[in-house]
Design a protein around this motif. Structure first.
Motif, PDB file in Angstrom:
ATOM      1  N   LYS A 131       9.304 -73.638 -12.017  1.00  0.00           N
ATOM      2  CA  LYS A 131       7.966 -73.418 -11.729  1.00  0.00           C
ATOM      3  C   LYS A 131       7.171 -72.630 -12.783  1.00  0.00           C
ATOM      4  N   ILE A 132       7.839 -71.399 -13.463  1.00  0.00           N
ATOM      5  CA  ILE A 132       7.302 -70.969 -14.506  1.00  0.00           C
ATOM      6  C   ILE A 132       7.075 -71.688 -15.545  1.00  0.00           C
ATOM      7  N   GLU A 133       8.026 -72.672 -15.753  1.00  0.00           N
ATOM      8  CA  GLU A 133       8.030 -73.631 -17.159  1.00  0.00           C
ATOM      9  C   GLU A 133       6.936 -74.398 -16.964  1.00  0.00           C
ATOM     10  N   ARG A 134       6.553 -74.767 -15.926  1.00  0.00           N
ATOM     11  CA  ARG A 134       5.552 -75.776 -15.634  1.00  0.00           C
ATOM     12  C   ARG A 134       4.101 -75.290 -15.854  1.00  0.00           C
ATOM     13  N   ASP A 135       4.055 -73.839 -15.179  1.00  0.00           N
ATOM     14  CA  ASP A 135       2.652 -73.382 -15.270  1.00  0.00           C
ATOM     15  C   ASP A 135       3.060 -71.752 -15.706  1.00  0.00           C
ATOM     16  N   PRO A 136       3.004 -71.594 -16.998  1.00  0.00           N
ATOM     17  CA  PRO A 136       3.506 -70.131 -17.562  1.00  0.00           C
ATOM     18  C   PRO A 136       2.385 -69.177 -17.255  1.00  0.00           C
ATOM     19  N   SER A 137       1.214 -69.679 -16.894  1.00  0.00           N
ATOM     20  CA  SER A 137      -0.021 -68.673 -16.599  1.00  0.00           C
ATOM     21  C   SER A 137       0.386 -67.869 -15.575  1.00  0.00           C
ATOM     22  N   GLU A 138       1.279 -68.435 -14.500  1.00  0.00           N
ATOM     23  CA  GLU A 138       1.678 -67.664 -13.457  1.00  0.00           C
ATOM     24  C   GLU A 138       2.278 -66.513 -13.534  1.00  0.00           C
ATOM     25  N   ALA A 139       3.024 -66.651 -14.358  1.00  0.00           N
ATOM     26  CA  ALA A 139       4.082 -65.436 -14.940  1.00  0.00           C
ATOM     27  C   ALA A 139       4.058 -65.362 -16.312  1.00  0.00           C
ATOM     28  N   PRO A 140       3.231 -64.836 -17.119  1.00  0.00           N
ATOM     29  CA  PRO A 140       3.048 -65.106 -18.630  1.00  0.00           C
ATOM     30  C   PRO A 140       4.129 -64.132 -19.340  1.00  0.00           C
ATOM     31  N   LEU A 141       4.405 -63.054 -18.788  1.00  0.00           N
ATOM     32  CA  LEU A 141       5.379 -62.192 -19.261  1.00  0.00           C
ATOM     33  C   LEU A 141       6.832 -62.516 -19.176  1.00  0.00           C
ATOM     34  N   ILE A 186      11.725 -65.038 -21.347  1.00  0.00           N
ATOM     35  CA  ILE A 186      12.606 -66.289 -21.029  1.00  0.00           C
ATOM     36  C   ILE A 186      12.976 -66.876 -22.337  1.00  0.00           C
ATOM     37  N   ARG A 187      11.839 -67.197 -23.062  1.00  0.00           N
ATOM     38  CA  ARG A 187      11.912 -67.909 -24.286  1.00  0.00           C
ATOM     39  C   ARG A 187      12.236 -67.160 -25.308  1.00  0.00           C
ATOM     40  N   SER A 188      12.039 -65.766 -25.180  1.00  0.00           N
ATOM     41  CA  SER A 188      12.547 -64.863 -26.215  1.00  0.00           C
ATOM     42  C   SER A 188      13.815 -64.870 -26.415  1.00  0.00           C
ATOM     43  N   LEU A 189      14.290 -64.555 -24.953  1.00  0.00           N
ATOM     44  CA  LEU A 189      16.038 -64.554 -24.673  1.00  0.00           C
ATOM     45  C   LEU A 189      16.665 -65.626 -25.111  1.00  0.00           C
ATOM     46  N   GLU A 190      16.201 -66.953 -25.008  1.00  0.00           N
ATOM     47  CA  GLU A 190      16.809 -68.119 -25.391  1.00  0.00           C
ATOM     48  C   GLU A 190      16.829 -68.404 -26.681  1.00  0.00           C
ATOM     49  N   ARG A 191      15.728 -68.002 -27.395  1.00  0.00           N
ATOM     50  CA  ARG A 191      15.934 -68.246 -28.846  1.00  0.00           C
ATOM     51  C   ARG A 191      16.831 -66.992 -29.637  1.00  0.00           C
ATOM     52  N   THR A 192      16.869 -65.890 -28.996  1.00  0.00           N
ATOM     53  CA  THR A 192      17.863 -64.863 -29.658  1.00  0.00           C
ATOM     54  C   THR A 192      19.258 -65.528 -29.336  1.00  0.00           C
ATOM     55  N   ARG A 193      19.572 -65.844 -27.952  1.00  0.00           N
ATOM     56  CA  ARG A 193      20.840 -66.353 -27.643  1.00  0.00           C
ATOM     57  C   ARG A 193      21.098 -67.642 -28.632  1.00  0.00           C
ATOM     58  N   ARG A 194      20.361 -68.341 -28.729  1.00  0.00           N
ATOM     59  CA  ARG A 194      20.569 -69.631 -29.871  1.00  0.00           C
ATOM     60  C   ARG A 194      20.587 -69.255 -31.189  1.00  0.00           C
ATOM     61  N   LEU A 195      20.038 -68.303 -31.795  1.00  0.00           N
ATOM     62  CA  LEU A 195      19.808 -67.895 -33.218  1.00  0.00           C
ATOM     63  C   LEU A 195      20.749 -66.915 -33.886  1.00  0.00           C
ATOM     64  N   ARG A 196      20.945 -65.745 -32.745  1.00  0.00           N
ATOM     65  CA  ARG A 196      21.739 -64.467 -32.938  1.00  0.00           C
ATOM     66  C   ARG A 196      22.855 -64.423 -31.953  1.00  0.00           C
ATOM     67  N   GLY A 197      23.402 -65.154 -31.215  1.00  0.00           N
ATOM     68  CA  GLY A 197      24.383 -64.769 -30.094  1.00  0.00           C
ATOM     69  C   GLY A 197      25.790 -64.530 -30.872  1.00  0.00           C
TER      70      GLY A 197
END
Length: 210
Positions: A86-96, A101-112
């Motif tokens: 739901k958040i992914e479909r409409d990020p404006s509902e919970a922008p933080l 989530i996007r930052s954690l996914e990026r950190t996991r992929r690049l620096r895990g």
């Protein structure tokens, strides 16, 4: 906290975040891999490297750490995924939340893997330092000596007699004999050289008569 933006975080702030992550994992059956990764990365930042290794290994180096491995979801996981989509479909509902989530996914992929290797190296270095400290604490005794060996005797036993050091080689046997006689005299009855009571009375009587 995990974002590399130059901010300084207090230790208790990191510990509070770790506590919340641990509570989620303990309360939620089949917690998503991203939660395990975030907790492992927080352990790394807090210097708890053994806990970081345990948390990150199953996420970074195991197939079970992939979201695709969760084929039979628990009710908690299904509800989590529902909110996530739901958040992914409409990020404006919970922008933080969406940005986190996007930052954690990026950190996991690049620096895990890098975070995991960093914790492993730090844990090995810490273990080596502890081993060195243990070696130093047990090396207070002189090299080659064993304080538990009864043949070494006590410190007083190992002290040399000044008379022995001063005596010539030819007088060593006489010195040993003299020292043995001295010990025997010290062990004798302290009252052995006293006169009998009758002799004492005679001496007193004779002096009085004179």
């Amino acid at each position: 906290i995990l974002r590399e933006d130059g901010r300084s975080w207090f230790g208790f702030e990191i510990r509070d975040a770790i506590g919340r992550g641990e509570a989620i994992i303990n309360r939620m059956t089949g917690a998503p891999p991203l939660v395990h990764f975030a907790l492992g990365a927080l352990y790394n930042k807090a210097g708890e490297h053994q806990a970081a290794i345990n948390a990150l290994t199953q996420i970074v180096e195991s197939d079970k750490g992939s979201e695709a491995a969760f084929v039979f979801p628990t009710p908690e996981l299904r509800n989590y995924v529902k909110i996530l989509r739901k958040i992914e479909r409409d990020p404006s509902e919970a922008p933080l939340t969406s940005a986190s989530i996007r930052s954690l996914e990026r950190t996991r992929r690049l620096r895990g893997k890098a975070i995991l290797e960093e914790s492993r190296a730090a844990f090995v270095a810490s273990s080596a330092n502890k081993a060195v400290h243990r070696e130093l604490s047990t090396s207070d005794v002189l090299p080659g000596s064993d304080i538990n060996d009864p043949s070494h005797g006590t410190v007083i036993d190992r002290m040399s007699d000044p008379l022995d050091d001063a005596a010539p080689n030819g007088a060593a046997a006489r010195s040993d004999t003299t020292r043995g006689d001295r010990v025997k005299r010290e062990k004798k009855d302290p009252y052995a050289d006293r006169k009998p009571i009758t002799e004492v009375l005679h001496d007193i009587y004779d002096r009085n008569v004179q």
